[in-house]
Design a protein around this motif. Structure first.
Motif, short mmCIF file in Angstrom:
data_model
loop_
_atom_site.label_atom_id
_atom_site.label_comp_id
_atom_site.label_asym_id
_atom_site.label_seq_id
_atom_site.Cartn_x
_atom_site.Cartn_y
_atom_site.Cartn_z
N PHE A 1 -10.72 52.23 28.18
CA PHE A 1 -10.82 51.43 29.40
C PHE A 1 -10.53 49.97 29.08
N GLU A 2 -10.06 49.28 30.10
CA GLU A 2 -9.77 47.86 29.96
C GLU A 2 -10.46 47.11 31.09
N LEU A 3 -11.35 46.21 30.70
CA LEU A 3 -12.06 45.37 31.67
C LEU A 3 -11.35 44.03 31.72
N ARG A 4 -10.84 43.68 32.89
CA ARG A 4 -10.05 42.46 33.04
C ARG A 4 -10.70 41.54 34.07
N THR A 5 -10.75 40.26 33.75
CA THR A 5 -11.33 39.25 34.63
C THR A 5 -10.30 38.17 34.89
N TYR A 6 -10.00 37.92 36.17
CA TYR A 6 -9.01 36.91 36.54
C TYR A 6 -9.72 35.73 37.20
N THR A 7 -9.48 34.56 36.65
CA THR A 7 -9.93 33.31 37.26
C THR A 7 -8.73 32.68 37.95
N CYS A 8 -8.84 32.47 39.26
CA CYS A 8 -7.72 31.93 40.02
C CYS A 8 -7.79 30.41 40.13
N LEU A 9 -6.64 29.83 40.39
CA LEU A 9 -6.60 28.41 40.72
C LEU A 9 -7.28 28.22 42.07
N PRO A 10 -7.77 27.02 42.37
CA PRO A 10 -8.53 26.79 43.61
C PRO A 10 -7.83 27.31 44.86
N GLY A 11 -8.58 28.12 45.63
CA GLY A 11 -8.08 28.63 46.91
C GLY A 11 -7.04 29.72 46.82
N ARG A 12 -6.79 30.25 45.62
CA ARG A 12 -5.69 31.20 45.45
C ARG A 12 -6.13 32.66 45.32
N LEU A 13 -7.44 32.93 45.36
CA LEU A 13 -7.90 34.31 45.24
C LEU A 13 -7.34 35.21 46.35
N PRO A 14 -7.30 34.78 47.62
CA PRO A 14 -6.73 35.66 48.66
C PRO A 14 -5.29 36.07 48.36
N ASN A 15 -4.52 35.17 47.76
CA ASN A 15 -3.14 35.48 47.40
C ASN A 15 -3.09 36.56 46.31
N LEU A 16 -4.01 36.47 45.37
CA LEU A 16 -4.07 37.46 44.30
C LEU A 16 -4.45 38.83 44.85
N ILE A 17 -5.45 38.85 45.72
CA ILE A 17 -5.89 40.13 46.30
C ILE A 17 -4.77 40.77 47.11
N THR A 18 -4.05 39.97 47.88
CA THR A 18 -2.92 40.49 48.66
C THR A 18 -1.86 41.08 47.74
N ARG A 19 -1.58 40.39 46.65
CA ARG A 19 -0.57 40.87 45.71
C ARG A 19 -0.99 42.20 45.08
N PHE A 20 -2.26 42.31 44.73
CA PHE A 20 -2.75 43.56 44.17
C PHE A 20 -2.66 44.69 45.19
N LYS A 21 -3.08 44.43 46.42
CA LYS A 21 -3.08 45.47 47.44
C LYS A 21 -1.67 45.93 47.79
N ASP A 22 -0.74 44.98 47.86
CA ASP A 22 0.62 45.31 48.31
C ASP A 22 1.52 45.82 47.19
N HIS A 23 1.22 45.42 45.95
CA HIS A 23 2.16 45.74 44.87
C HIS A 23 1.50 46.22 43.57
N THR A 24 0.57 45.42 43.05
CA THR A 24 0.14 45.60 41.66
C THR A 24 -0.47 46.97 41.38
N VAL A 25 -1.41 47.42 42.24
CA VAL A 25 -2.10 48.69 41.94
C VAL A 25 -1.10 49.85 41.89
N LYS A 26 -0.08 49.81 42.75
CA LYS A 26 0.93 50.88 42.75
C LYS A 26 1.76 50.83 41.48
N LEU A 27 2.09 49.62 41.05
CA LEU A 27 2.90 49.47 39.84
C LEU A 27 2.11 49.85 38.59
N PHE A 28 0.80 49.58 38.60
CA PHE A 28 -0.04 50.04 37.49
C PHE A 28 0.07 51.55 37.33
N GLU A 29 -0.11 52.27 38.44
CA GLU A 29 -0.05 53.72 38.40
C GLU A 29 1.34 54.20 37.98
#
Length: 246
Positions: free
Chosen positions: A140-168
Motif C-alpha cells: 500500500f502507498e499512503l500519499r498526502t498532498y499539500t496544495c497551494l492556497p485555495g487550490r484544493l478544489p482544483n486538485l479534487i476536480t482533477r482526481f475525479k475527472d482524470h487521475t483515479v481512472k488513470l491510476f487504474e
C-alpha cells in the motif's frame, strides 16, 4: 404530471448520490514505539486493543507497517459516527478497567509507545466509499498532498475527472480518499491510499502514469491558472496480519 414525476425522480437520484459519500469521521493514528517494542505493540493490538476499540464504538479500518525506513512505526485508521462520538469513545476506552489491565500487563517489561501523531479526516467524494478488498502480498502507498492556497478544489476536480481512472489504467488500485480536518481551520490536505502488487510494480506504474499523454494533457489543463500541489509525501506500507484491509 410528467413534470412532477421527472422532478421526483431527479430528487431521488440526487438524494441517493448524496448518500453515497461516507459520512463517518476518520482518524489516522501513527504510533512511534520505543526500540524493540513493536512486537509487543502488535500483540497488544491483535489480542486486545482492536476488540476494546470495537467495544467502545470505534471501527477498525486498517493497520499497516512501513515497508522501508523506520520499522518502529504503526499506521492505522479508525472510523467513528462523528467527532463527538470519537471523543466519547476515547474517554470510555481510556478509563476501561479491561484496557488498563491489558496496558499494565503489556508494559511490565517497559513502556511501548514513545509518541502518537493523529490526523482527523473526512471521506472525499473523489471516491465515496472505502474499497477494502484483499490481495496476496499487496503493498500500500499512503500519499498526502499539500496544495497551494485555495487550490484544493482544483486538485479534487482533477482526481475525479482524470487521475483515479488513470491510476487504474496503470495498475494502481484506488482504496480510499480523505480530506484532512486541520485544527487551525486552514486548507485541508488530500490523503489517499493506493494498493500495488509490489513496490517494483508501483515504480513501473508511476513511471507509466507520469509519461501518459492523457495525464500530461489533464495536468497541464488543470494548471493553466497556476500550480496546484505544493508538496507530496509518500510512504509504502504492508498490512499487519489483523488488518481488515490487506
Amino acid at each position: 404530471m410528467k413534470s412532477l414525476l421527472a422532478l421526483s425522480m431527479l430528487f431521488c437520484a440526487l438524494t441517493l448520490s448524496a448518500q453515497k459519500v461516507d459520512k463517518r469521521y476518520f482518524e489516522l493514528r501513527i504510533y512511534y514505539t520505543y526500540p524493540g517494542r513493536m512486537d509487543a505493540l502488535l500483540s497488544r493490538f491483535e489480542n486486545h486493543t482492536t476488540k476494546i476499540f470495537e467495544k467502545h464504538g470505534m471501527e477498525n479500518i486498517g493497520y499497516w507497517l512501513p515497508v522501508e525506513g523506520n520499522q518502529e512505526v504503526l499506521y492505522y485508521i479508525l472510523a467513528y459516527p462523528n467527532k463527538e462520538a470519537r471523543d466519547k469513545s476515547w474517554t470510555a476506552f481510556s478509563s476501561d478497567p479491561e484496557w488498563k489491565q491489558v496496558q499494565a500487563k503489556s508494559e511490565e517489561s517497559g513502556k511501548i509507545v514513545d509518541s502518537v501523531a493523529s490526523v482527523f479526516m473526512n471521506a472525499s467524494d473523489i471516491m465515496p466509499k472505502i474499497k477494502p478488498g484483499s490481495g496476496k502480498n499487496r503493498v500500500f502507498e499512503l500519499r498526502t498532498y499539500t496544495c497551494l492556497p485555495g487550490r484544493l478544489p482544483n486538485l479534487i476536480t482533477r482526481f475525479k475527472d482524470h487521475t483515479v481512472k488513470l491510476f487504474e489504467k496503470h495498475g494502481m488500485e484506488n482504496i480510499v480518499y480523505f480530506t484532512t480536518v486541520e485544527k487551525d481551520g486552514s486548507q485541508p490536505k488530500l490523503v489517499y491510499l493506493l494498493a500495488h502488487k509490489s513496490k517494483d510494480d508501483a515504480k513501473k506504474s508511476w513511471d507509466a502514469f507520469r509519461s501518459d499523454p492523457v495525464w500530461v494533457e489533464a495536468r497541464d489543463a488543470s494548471e493553466k491558472d497556476g500550480k496546484i500541489v505544493e508538496k507530496v509525501e509518500s510512504v509504502y506500507l504492508t498490512p499487519t496480519g489483523f488488518s481488515k484491509i490487506k
